[in-house]
Design a protein around this motif. Structure first.
Motif, PDB file in Angstrom:
ATOM      1  N   TRP A  59       1.425 -71.113   3.985  1.00 48.83           N
ATOM      2  CA  TRP A  59       2.889 -71.236   3.958  1.00 48.83           C
ATOM      3  C   TRP A  59       3.320 -72.683   4.186  1.00 48.83           C
ATOM      4  N   PHE A  60       2.604 -73.388   5.087  1.00 49.38           N
ATOM      5  CA  PHE A  60       2.923 -74.796   5.345  1.00 49.38           C
ATOM      6  C   PHE A  60       2.628 -75.647   4.117  1.00 49.38           C
ATOM      7  N   MET A  61       1.506 -75.389   3.445  1.00 43.83           N
ATOM      8  CA  MET A  61       1.180 -76.123   2.224  1.00 43.83           C
ATOM      9  C   MET A  61       2.210 -75.842   1.126  1.00 43.83           C
ATOM     10  N   ALA A  62       2.670 -74.586   1.054  1.00 43.50           N
ATOM     11  CA  ALA A  62       3.702 -74.242   0.069  1.00 43.50           C
ATOM     12  C   ALA A  62       5.004 -74.993   0.378  1.00 43.50           C
ATOM     13  N   PHE A  63       5.323 -75.113   1.662  1.00 36.69           N
ATOM     14  CA  PHE A  63       6.532 -75.841   2.053  1.00 36.69           C
ATOM     15  C   PHE A  63       6.407 -77.321   1.706  1.00 36.69           C
ATOM     16  N   LEU A  64       5.239 -77.907   1.963  1.00 37.62           N
ATOM     17  CA  LEU A  64       5.025 -79.304   1.590  1.00 37.62           C
ATOM     18  C   LEU A  64       5.131 -79.482   0.075  1.00 37.62           C
ATOM     19  N   GLY A  65       4.617 -78.496  -0.673  1.00 43.61           N
ATOM     20  CA  GLY A  65       4.744 -78.551  -2.124  1.00 43.61           C
ATOM     21  C   GLY A  65       6.198 -78.512  -2.565  1.00 43.61           C
TER      22      GLY A  65
ATOM     23  N   PHE B 214      11.441 -71.703   5.628  1.00 42.73           N
ATOM     24  CA  PHE B 214      10.117 -71.952   6.199  1.00 42.73           C
ATOM     25  C   PHE B 214      10.034 -71.433   7.625  1.00 42.73           C
ATOM     26  N   TYR B 215      10.960 -71.898   8.467  1.00 42.48           N
ATOM     27  CA  TYR B 215      10.915 -71.490   9.876  1.00 42.48           C
ATOM     28  C   TYR B 215      11.312 -70.027  10.058  1.00 42.48           C
ATOM     29  N   GLY B 216      12.223 -69.529   9.192  1.00 40.58           N
ATOM     30  CA  GLY B 216      12.622 -68.127   9.299  1.00 40.58           C
ATOM     31  C   GLY B 216      11.454 -67.190   9.041  1.00 40.58           C
ATOM     32  N   LEU B 217      10.719 -67.442   7.953  1.00 39.36           N
ATOM     33  CA  LEU B 217       9.566 -66.594   7.650  1.00 39.36           C
ATOM     34  C   LEU B 217       8.441 -66.793   8.655  1.00 39.36           C
ATOM     35  N   LEU B 218       8.296 -68.017   9.154  1.00 39.38           N
ATOM     36  CA  LEU B 218       7.261 -68.270  10.159  1.00 39.38           C
ATOM     37  C   LEU B 218       7.543 -67.489  11.438  1.00 39.38           C
ATOM     38  N   LEU B 219       8.779 -67.574  11.924  1.00 42.98           N
ATOM     39  CA  LEU B 219       9.139 -66.816  13.129  1.00 42.98           C
ATOM     40  C   LEU B 219       9.097 -65.317  12.860  1.00 42.98           C
TER      41      LEU B 219
ATOM     42  N   ASP C 219       1.198 -55.643  17.523  1.00 45.18           N
ATOM     43  CA  ASP C 219       0.083 -55.886  18.438  1.00 45.18           C
ATOM     44  C   ASP C 219      -1.123 -56.425  17.677  1.00 45.18           C
ATOM     45  N   GLY C 220      -0.821 -57.391  16.744  1.00 41.10           N
ATOM     46  CA  GLY C 220      -1.899 -57.923  15.926  1.00 41.10           C
ATOM     47  C   GLY C 220      -2.316 -59.329  16.311  1.00 41.10           C
ATOM     48  N   MET C 221      -1.835 -59.825  17.481  1.00 38.59           N
ATOM     49  CA  MET C 221      -2.151 -61.185  17.899  1.00 38.59           C
ATOM     50  C   MET C 221      -3.488 -61.238  18.624  1.00 38.59           C
ATOM     51  N   HIS C 222      -4.511 -60.746  17.976  1.00 37.42           N
ATOM     52  CA  HIS C 222      -5.849 -60.825  18.551  1.00 37.42           C
ATOM     53  C   HIS C 222      -6.865 -60.592  17.436  1.00 37.42           C
ATOM     54  N   GLY C 223      -8.050 -61.123  17.622  1.00 37.29           N
ATOM     55  CA  GLY C 223      -9.134 -60.896  16.684  1.00 37.29           C
ATOM     56  C   GLY C 223      -8.813 -61.332  15.269  1.00 37.29           C
ATOM     57  N   ALA C 224      -9.065 -60.420  14.321  1.00 35.93           N
ATOM     58  CA  ALA C 224      -8.861 -60.726  12.908  1.00 35.93           C
ATOM     59  C   ALA C 224      -7.393 -60.997  12.594  1.00 35.93           C
ATOM     60  N   GLY C 225      -6.480 -60.373  13.356  1.00 35.86           N
ATOM     61  CA  GLY C 225      -5.053 -60.596  13.119  1.00 35.86           C
ATOM     62  C   GLY C 225      -4.671 -62.047  13.314  1.00 35.86           C
ATOM     63  N   ILE C 226      -5.241 -62.684  14.344  1.00 40.55           N
ATOM     64  CA  ILE C 226      -4.939 -64.092  14.592  1.00 40.55           C
ATOM     65  C   ILE C 226      -5.471 -64.964  13.456  1.00 40.55           C
ATOM     66  N   ILE C 227      -6.675 -64.657  12.981  1.00 48.51           N
ATOM     67  CA  ILE C 227      -7.275 -65.446  11.903  1.00 48.51           C
ATOM     68  C   ILE C 227      -6.419 -65.368  10.640  1.00 48.51           C
ATOM     69  N   PHE C 228      -6.014 -64.143  10.276  1.00 48.65           N
ATOM     70  CA  PHE C 228      -5.182 -63.981   9.083  1.00 48.65           C
ATOM     71  C   PHE C 228      -3.818 -64.655   9.260  1.00 48.65           C
ATOM     72  N   PHE C 229      -3.293 -64.589  10.472  1.00 53.61           N
ATOM     73  CA  PHE C 229      -2.003 -65.215  10.727  1.00 53.61           C
ATOM     74  C   PHE C 229      -2.105 -66.740  10.599  1.00 53.61           C
ATOM     75  N   ILE C 230      -3.169 -67.336  11.138  1.00 51.49           N
ATOM     76  CA  ILE C 230      -3.357 -68.783  11.041  1.00 51.49           C
ATOM     77  C   ILE C 230      -3.531 -69.204   9.586  1.00 51.49           C
ATOM     78  N   LEU C 231      -4.338 -68.443   8.836  1.00 52.34           N
ATOM     79  CA  LEU C 231      -4.515 -68.753   7.415  1.00 52.34           C
ATOM     80  C   LEU C 231      -3.198 -68.639   6.656  1.00 52.34           C
ATOM     81  N   GLY C 232      -2.422 -67.604   6.994  1.00 50.29           N
ATOM     82  CA  GLY C 232      -1.115 -67.447   6.358  1.00 50.29           C
ATOM     83  C   GLY C 232      -0.188 -68.609   6.677  1.00 50.29           C
ATOM     84  N   CYS C 233      -0.228 -69.078   7.932  1.00 50.00           N
ATOM     85  CA  CYS C 233       0.606 -70.220   8.316  1.00 50.00           C
ATOM     86  C   CYS C 233       0.201 -71.477   7.557  1.00 50.00           C
ATOM     87  N   ILE C 234      -1.106 -71.667   7.386  1.00 48.46           N
ATOM     88  CA  ILE C 234      -1.581 -72.843   6.658  1.00 48.46           C
ATOM     89  C   ILE C 234      -1.116 -72.792   5.204  1.00 48.46           C
TER      90      ILE C 234
END
Length: 380
Positions: A235-241, A203-208, A218-233
């Motif tokens: 991935w976190f739900m998958a980890f809880l599962g 979990f933490y390895g793939l997250l980092l 250089d994707g930590m802005h705009g749409a890149g941040i949105i997709f990254f946050i959605l991906g984290c959510i």
């Protein structure tokens, strides 16, 4: 000379070996134990019972109404033994929790007092560092609580299985039989803990890894941040599962070795995985329902005790605030001390109450799943 190619091959070999190890546990071992379920007659031989007098447990499928009725009967039959044992077994961990919480809250109170007094930076830092020691003691209390919970649950399950089989064992025999299972219970804990540890690392390895990848691209802005946050959510739900799946699939390893003393740590985990297969959602629903009901009932039982213990501290705080002084932070050490008593007493009451009831339900659910697995095997 340093050979990068050889090192890479070794790393991949270790990775593939770890994946094969997990695959063996998750797939092959449960299937093997599922075959074993119907081959054995489920006779449970304890050192105090001669083989000729072993009792065979009648496998039975339960309805939801049966679960509540039979759990009540098991609790009624064994509540005094479980209550006394739980009161004794959980006392050391509860006392350690109380000491650690009082120490921790006392350190927090001193820290807040120094902030209000506008002490110099060194004094504030010294008070802050004092919090680390009670946290270490709190970790030790949690570790002791986990061990005693495992032992206490095995004790109550042994009583429950004896009641279901309509056999009698003395308290000394039950204690001896429970303590003899500690090596295998330890093995179960190590295996399950290792699987959880691997899951946390992934979990933490793939997250980092995702964070570094986004930063490098250089994707930590705009749409890149949105997709990254959605991906984290996601991935976190998958980890809880994964945590929920592994917790439920391995939850019958303890009843398995209490029920059948010939099983080892790996075999009992395999049997637990096999029993839950095909009944995952039913087992999850029953477990959640009973846990919620017990949690609500235990909360009603422990709530008044917590309220009585922490009330004096809150009264002192309210009096200080109504007096219009700025010394209300001086009441925090007393408030935190009362809060520590409340937390310690609450954990003690809840632990003892849960250890009387929940293992009885889990024993019945184990018998139910075993009966269903046997029926499926015979039908096949």
């Amino acid at each position: 000379m340093y050979d990068k190619t050889n090192t890479g091959l070794k790393s991949r070999a270790l990775l593939y070996g770890g994946i094969y190890y997990l695959q063996l546990i998750v797939t092959h071992l449960p299937r093997t134990c599922l075959d074993d379920i119907t081959r054995r007659e489920y006779t449970v031989g304890y050192s105090s019972v001669p083989p000729a007098q072993e009792a065979v447990m009648a496998l039975k499928q339960f309805t939801m109404n049966d679960f509540f009725n039979e759990t009540g009967e098991l609790v009624k039959a064994n509540w005094m033994k479980s209550l006394i044992a739980g009161a004794v077994v959980f006392l050391p961990s509860a006392a350690l929790y109380l000491i650690s919480f009082r120490w921790l809250f006392g350190s927090l109170g001193a820290f807040m007092e120094r902030i209000q007094a506008k002490s110099d930076t060194n004094e504030i830092l010294e008070a802050f560092l004092m919090i680390a020691a009670p946290y270490a003691l709190l970790f030790a209390a949690a570790f002791l609580f986990a061990i005693t919970s495992y032992i206490m649950y095995a004790f109550t399950m042994r009583l429950s299985f004896d009641t279901i089989r309509k056999t009698r064992s003395s308290v000394g025999e039950v204690i001896t039989g429970t303590l003899s299972l500690i090596p295998r219970m330890t093995g179960q804990s190590v295996i399950i803990g290792s699987l959880f540890f691997v899951g946390i690392l992934l979990f933490y390895g793939l997250l980092l890894g995702g964070i570094f990848f986004m930063a490098a691209r250089d994707g930590m802005h705009g749409a890149g941040i949105i997709f990254f946050i959605l991906g984290c959510i996601v991935w976190f739900m998958a980890f809880l599962g994964f945590v929920l799946w592994l917790s439920l699939k391995s939850s019958f390893a303890l009843p398995a070795i209490v029920y059948d003393r010939t099983l080892g740590a790996f075999e009992s985990l395999g049997r637990s995985f096999a029993l839950v297969r095909g009944s995952f959602w039913r087992t999850l629903g029953l477990t959640l329902l009973v846990s919620i009901i017990l949690g609500f009932a235990v909360g009603i039982l422990s709530g008044p005790v917590i309220f009585i213990l922490i009330l004096p501290g809150y009264i002192e705080l309210i009096k200080s605030i109504l007096a219009g002084t700025n010394d209300y932070m001086k009441t925090f050490p007393s408030l935190f001390a009362n809060l520590a008593w409340g937390i310690g007493a609450s954990m003690y009451i809840q632990s003892v109450a849960m250890a009387v009831v929940y293992p009885a339900f889990q024993s019945l659910l184990f018998v139910d799943l075993t009966a269903r697995a046997s029926k499926k095997r015979k039908a096949a």
